[in-house]
Design an enzyme around this catalytic site. Structure first.
Site, mmCIF file in Angstrom:
data_model
loop_
_atom_site.group_PDB
_atom_site.id
_atom_site.type_symbol
_atom_site.label_atom_id
_atom_site.label_comp_id
_atom_site.label_asym_id
_atom_site.label_seq_id
_atom_site.Cartn_x
_atom_site.Cartn_y
_atom_site.Cartn_z
ATOM 1 N N ARG A 16 0.598 -1.132 -0.104
ATOM 2 C CA ARG A 16 -0.047 -0.015 -0.052
ATOM 3 C C ARG A 16 0.783 1.230 0.005
ATOM 4 O O ARG A 16 0.847 1.909 -1.157
ATOM 5 C CB ARG A 16 -0.943 -0.032 1.282
ATOM 6 C CG ARG A 16 -2.101 0.923 1.171
ATOM 7 C CD ARG A 16 -2.018 2.476 1.632
ATOM 8 N NE ARG A 16 -1.320 2.611 2.642
ATOM 9 C CZ ARG A 16 -0.906 3.748 3.279
ATOM 10 N NH1 ARG A 16 -0.560 4.639 2.473
ATOM 11 N NH2 ARG A 16 -0.203 3.484 4.643
ATOM 12 N N ASP A 17 1.734 1.585 1.200
ATOM 13 C CA ASP A 17 2.361 2.859 1.132
ATOM 14 C C ASP A 17 3.509 2.731 0.198
ATOM 15 O O ASP A 17 4.063 3.971 -0.405
ATOM 16 C CB ASP A 17 2.905 2.838 2.726
ATOM 17 C CG ASP A 17 3.226 4.220 3.133
ATOM 18 O OD1 ASP A 17 2.992 5.112 2.042
ATOM 19 O OD2 ASP A 17 3.629 4.505 4.276
ATOM 20 N N HIS A 210 4.582 4.208 12.753
ATOM 21 C CA HIS A 210 4.758 4.199 11.418
ATOM 22 C C HIS A 210 6.024 5.234 11.258
ATOM 23 O O HIS A 210 5.401 6.281 11.469
ATOM 24 C CB HIS A 210 3.663 4.348 10.823
ATOM 25 C CG HIS A 210 3.649 4.583 9.217
ATOM 26 N ND1 HIS A 210 3.011 3.741 8.278
ATOM 27 C CD2 HIS A 210 3.986 5.661 8.428
ATOM 28 C CE1 HIS A 210 3.306 3.866 7.024
ATOM 29 N NE2 HIS A 210 4.020 5.139 7.158
ATOM 30 N N HIS A 212 9.154 7.039 8.857
ATOM 31 C CA HIS A 212 9.812 7.035 7.464
ATOM 32 C C HIS A 212 11.318 7.316 7.792
ATOM 33 O O HIS A 212 11.460 7.879 8.807
ATOM 34 C CB HIS A 212 9.281 8.320 6.690
ATOM 35 C CG HIS A 212 7.884 7.835 6.088
ATOM 36 N ND1 HIS A 212 7.736 7.779 4.624
ATOM 37 C CD2 HIS A 212 6.777 7.435 6.521
ATOM 38 C CE1 HIS A 212 6.552 7.261 4.282
ATOM 39 N NE2 HIS A 212 5.914 7.094 5.581
ATOM 40 N N CYS A 243 5.268 9.875 0.415
ATOM 41 C CA CYS A 243 4.266 10.598 0.620
ATOM 42 C C CYS A 243 3.967 11.561 -0.459
ATOM 43 O O CYS A 243 4.717 12.770 -0.642
ATOM 44 C CB CYS A 243 4.168 11.328 2.022
ATOM 45 S SG CYS A 243 2.544 12.438 2.062
ATOM 46 N N ASN A 252 10.305 4.400 3.712
ATOM 47 C CA ASN A 252 9.537 3.868 4.902
ATOM 48 C C ASN A 252 10.882 2.983 5.757
ATOM 49 O O ASN A 252 11.856 2.642 5.299
ATOM 50 C CB ASN A 252 8.414 2.884 4.760
ATOM 51 C CG ASN A 252 7.103 3.477 4.630
ATOM 52 O OD1 ASN A 252 6.288 3.749 5.527
ATOM 53 N ND2 ASN A 252 6.810 3.852 3.113
#
Lengths: 316, 316
Positions: A16-17, A210, A212, A243, A252
């Protein structure tokens, strides 16, 4: 000195990310292979995609199919991201185990990125909770608080505002809350301070961190979070991701580097690091030309690592 | 939760640990410019080179000249590495403020790299101490314990052996001792455990932590070390460096990323990060084609960072 959790979970969010910030569309068959190999390497939590309109993120248009596939793997906890009630309804239909609703603690980032204020997102979570309860679905609802350490538009975000959003999400019926450093602004001391306070508010419902790696601090931040008792972290294979609304926010925490750090600390994740490194090699071929991250794949595991990790686990 | 030091020092070792692993010879004039710019950016401890035979490390043949230049900068603490008494005598002559004698806690690494056992290095430190006392030189003697978390030849290195070496170095007359993860095997929990014990043995004479970023954990390791009260760390601009005897060991902690993490934590280093980033750009041009590391130079400082760091320092 604080103790550490004996076990921790890495939620793989690369599908996803990671993939949402890459232009090319990875075929569904590849994604199934990724999910299957990650499962075989011991990963038990995977965010397989988002329920957002396909015209916005064509890369993630096959999310329903991936949820269905992932649900066939026994014991795999399947997450999806949803921006609103409409997406949540699809998560209920597909019987995803968890849906994450992103909220941006930075008001300016929230307006630019989600076109809602933080409080409007909280209201949406309340509607999602009501719909879940009415439908009888078992999908857990996670409120994910992003830009919790600042953002590229607004700059500073106050700790008090993050904690206010967290309380509001819990009051609105979120089963879980989590904190994200969306743009890579966090340092470990700020993480420890904020996560301690968040634990006091949400207890075990504070679910996930979460981070980065934009400024190289993702793993230091995980370490600081572990000291507060948080034991679940989002990460992406090869550290892919970023992002789209936060320039320079690429990368990430890398799943394989994080799995290594946790194993080195004697914290059980159930992950076979060699299996994960083999999967990384495969995904790196699929994504040839994209920017990948991480250090372990190049350096390899230390000599006598298995022996060291086993001994660390015994004394943990 | 532990407190953190209010101040910390970054010892720049790029001119030694960095340049010794790069084939090209940086002209003395460039090195002087590096030292001057680092000083102007607020760095107050620099390891300017090694007193080893020039045929072994031609890159560092100008060390005496660099010590002389560095000593002209008021308040700059000037270190050199020396492998033996012969090198130490040159350090005394040039009036370096500190000399570091490397000892490898891994017996096999020690034999392969230094052609001495750890105890033979301890005996050399005793001779260096006697010579220093006889000469009246003011140069401090640091025993730097490398491969403290394992090595690529021997694999595991026992904590007890590291601590035994530390006690032996102190008994032999070392004014300072330090611990290095020469090959990037350390994780933050192992660092915290070992550094706590080392502090109990050496107190304030435990001087410095030296971490490589081979597996992405250098800054997490610094954070864990800070929790034990250690407040001095080796680092190299752009993370250059490695260990010629440790394959895959490339990359020290990057000075600029470390300076950022410390400032973010409200820990004073006296370093102007923008000045350091400007110097990085210059050095990157001089070293064009070499592998550089670090994250901050690409991402830049967070928006509102100055305000955040000032507020973190107030609450530190």
């Amino acid at each position: 000195m604080p103790l550490f959790p004996t076990d921790a979970a890495i939620r793989e969010v690369g599908l996803r990310d990671g993939l949402q910030s890459i232009q090319r569309v990875l075929p569904t068959q590849r994604k199934r292979e990724w999910i299957r190999d990650a499962y075989q390497a011991g990963q038990r939590e995977i965010e397989v995609g988002s329920f957002v309109p396909a015209r916005l993120l064509p890369q993630l248009a096959d999310t329903a199919e991936l949820v269905a596939f992932a649900k066939t793997l026994p014991g795999l906890f399947v997450s999806v991201l949803v921006p609103n009630l409409r997406g949540a309804e699809r998560a209920f239909e597909t019987q995803a185990d968890l849906l994450l609703v992103p909220l941006s603690a930075s008001r300016e980032h929230s307006l630019a990125n989600l076109r809602k204020t933080p409080d409007e997102v909280v209201a949406e979570v309340a509607r999602i909770r009501a719909a879940r309860d009415a439908s009888g679905a078992k999908t857990l609802i996670e409120g994910g608080i992003g830009t919790a350490f600042g953002c590229t538009i607004q700059g500073r975000v106050e700790e008090s505002e993050v904690l206010r959003c967290m309380q509001a999400l819990l009051d609105a019926g979120a089963d879980r809350v989590s904190i994200a450093d969306t743009v890579g602004y966090a340092g470990p001391r700020a993480v420890r301070d904020l996560f301690e306070k968040a634990r006091r508010i949400a207890g075990e419902r504070f679910w996930c961190g979460h981070f980065h790696d934009t400024r190289g601090l993702a793993l230091a931040n995980v370490y600081a979070a572990l000291e507060t008792g948080v034991a679940r972290f989002d990460a992406t294979l090869a550290g892919i991701g970023g992002c789209p609304h936060a320039p320079g926010a690429s990368g990430n925490a890398s799943s394989e580097d994080l799995a290594f750090m946790l194993a080195d600390m004697g914290i059980e994740t159930g992950i076979d690091i060699s299996g994960l490194l083999a999967l990384r090699e495969k995904v790196a071929q699929w994504l040839e030309g994209e920017t990948l991250h991480g250090a372990l794949w190049r350096a390899g595991l230390p000599k006598s690592f298995a022996q060291h990790a086993a001994s660390a686990a015994l004394t943990a």
